[in-house]
Design an enzyme around this catalytic site. Sequence first.
Site, PDB file in Angstrom:
ATOM      1  N   MET A 115       0.848  -1.180   0.000  1.00  0.00           N
ATOM      2  CA  MET A 115       0.000   0.000   0.000  1.00  0.00           C
ATOM      3  C   MET A 115       0.891   1.239   0.000  1.00  0.00           C
ATOM      4  SD  MET A 115      -3.040  -0.999  -0.419  1.00  0.00           S
ATOM      5  CE  MET A 115      -4.286  -2.219  -0.124  1.00  0.00           C
ATOM      6  N   SER A 116       0.635   2.224   0.865  1.00  0.00           N
ATOM      7  CA  SER A 116       1.318   3.522   0.744  1.00  0.00           C
ATOM      8  C   SER A 116       2.739   3.551   1.283  1.00  0.00           C
ATOM      9  CB  SER A 116       0.481   4.614   1.407  1.00  0.00           C
ATOM     10  OG  SER A 116      -0.677   4.860   0.649  1.00  0.00           O
ATOM     11  N   VAL A 117       3.237   2.434   1.816  1.00  0.00           N
ATOM     12  CA  VAL A 117       4.683   2.377   2.046  1.00  0.00           C
ATOM     13  C   VAL A 117       5.404   2.539   0.702  1.00  0.00           C
ATOM     14  CG1 VAL A 117       6.599   0.990   2.962  1.00  0.00           C
ATOM     15  CG2 VAL A 117       4.356   0.919   4.084  1.00  0.00           C
ATOM     16  N   LYS A 119       4.903   4.801  -1.344  1.00  0.00           N
ATOM     17  CA  LYS A 119       5.217   6.226  -1.495  1.00  0.00           C
ATOM     18  C   LYS A 119       6.604   6.547  -0.958  1.00  0.00           C
ATOM     19  CE  LYS A 119       0.426   8.002  -1.106  1.00  0.00           C
ATOM     20  NZ  LYS A 119      -0.356   6.769  -1.109  1.00  0.00           N
TER      21      LYS A 119
END
Length: 401
Positions: A115-117, A119
């Site tokens: 997921m947003s890791v 980013k």
Amino acid sequence: MTTIEDSTVDDGGRVWPVTLDNWQDPPVNRWGFAHAEQIVPAAVIRAADPPPAEAASGAATDLAGLLVPLADAEVPLRSFLDVSSTDAFLVRDRTGIRYESYHGVMDRHRRHLLMSVSKSVCALLIGQLVDEGEVALSEVARAYVPELGESAFGTATLQQILDMTVSVDYSEDYHDPASHVQLQDRLAGWRPRLPGDPDTVFDFLASLRTAGPHGRRFQYCSAATDVLAWIAERVTSARYPDLLGERLWRHLAGERDAQITVDRAGFAFANGGMSTTARDLSLIGMLVLDGGTVGGRQLVPAAWIDAIRRGGDPAAVTGTAFSQVHPRGTYRNQWWVTGDDHGSLYGTGIYGQYLWVDPTAQVVIVKFSSLPVATSATWSLAHARAFRRVAETVLAAREPA
């Protein structure tokens, strides 16, 4: 509703077919997050070839029975991992892996969606491009991607995009089918498309409009990271998965290739689509812990890592849910900086994905989860408190008596 071929989830006797509509929802998400490449097309992020020898283990630390805070009580770590829907948990320091456990369908060889890791990984690539003069933090996005000229991001600087201080008309409500973030999911192939959806993610990013002046307030917006990936592709003339592989992944001595989901045009879902093993993700944490170096080589500029660790503008995050969990915290270059006395920083993703770096304890923690809710301040605080206790325990075990 399209069922993923031959894929079902048995939840206490009830069998759930895995579909494009439900793979992110409990209880199916426990299987879905560990099999994303079977649901959505994915590109490979190449590791070193041949792969390195098996990762070294440090002096094992028996953490299963460690008491960690949870609400108003203290519970054994094994209980915390159970109630927080853990899929994988790994603790590492410079001596090697100190503790790891796997749950559900996970094992040490299986990749799990970050997921947003994702980013935070993207930001390390951008740091390289800044250091090489390919992009400048003070330049606006439309200077690199003219197609963004009329969008909110077109007039935002690269630093504002990295720090999520772009004022944009964008809803990040993960559970609202009408939100922009769910529209991005559909364009990325994560959900079934709806009539009227834009043709491409590029059309979508170019269509987002400004909601106010940039640079004043923190506004978490997943589209920002996809803009960064678009810029990276444009200035290098290379595809994003290849950039990550050539510039980062193959230098980390990881055990497996990583993967990232791609849309029907081949554009990677940079804001949340990476999948890695827990062991390999911990190497990203060690890269940050070691100031951007791997095996004595400066892979990511030390100044970039220093800038992340110093944090961003405290005023920008005032009044946010993040500031309720970390009152001294800030956001800088796609990383969450806690402001605690250990200098802890982390990447995080919905449903309980974490890459936690504690510079004082010199500890990296990876946690993959399939929580029943996308975001929760209660669970964010619980994880922060548990990670702190684990890091302190590993530090104490390493120090001479």
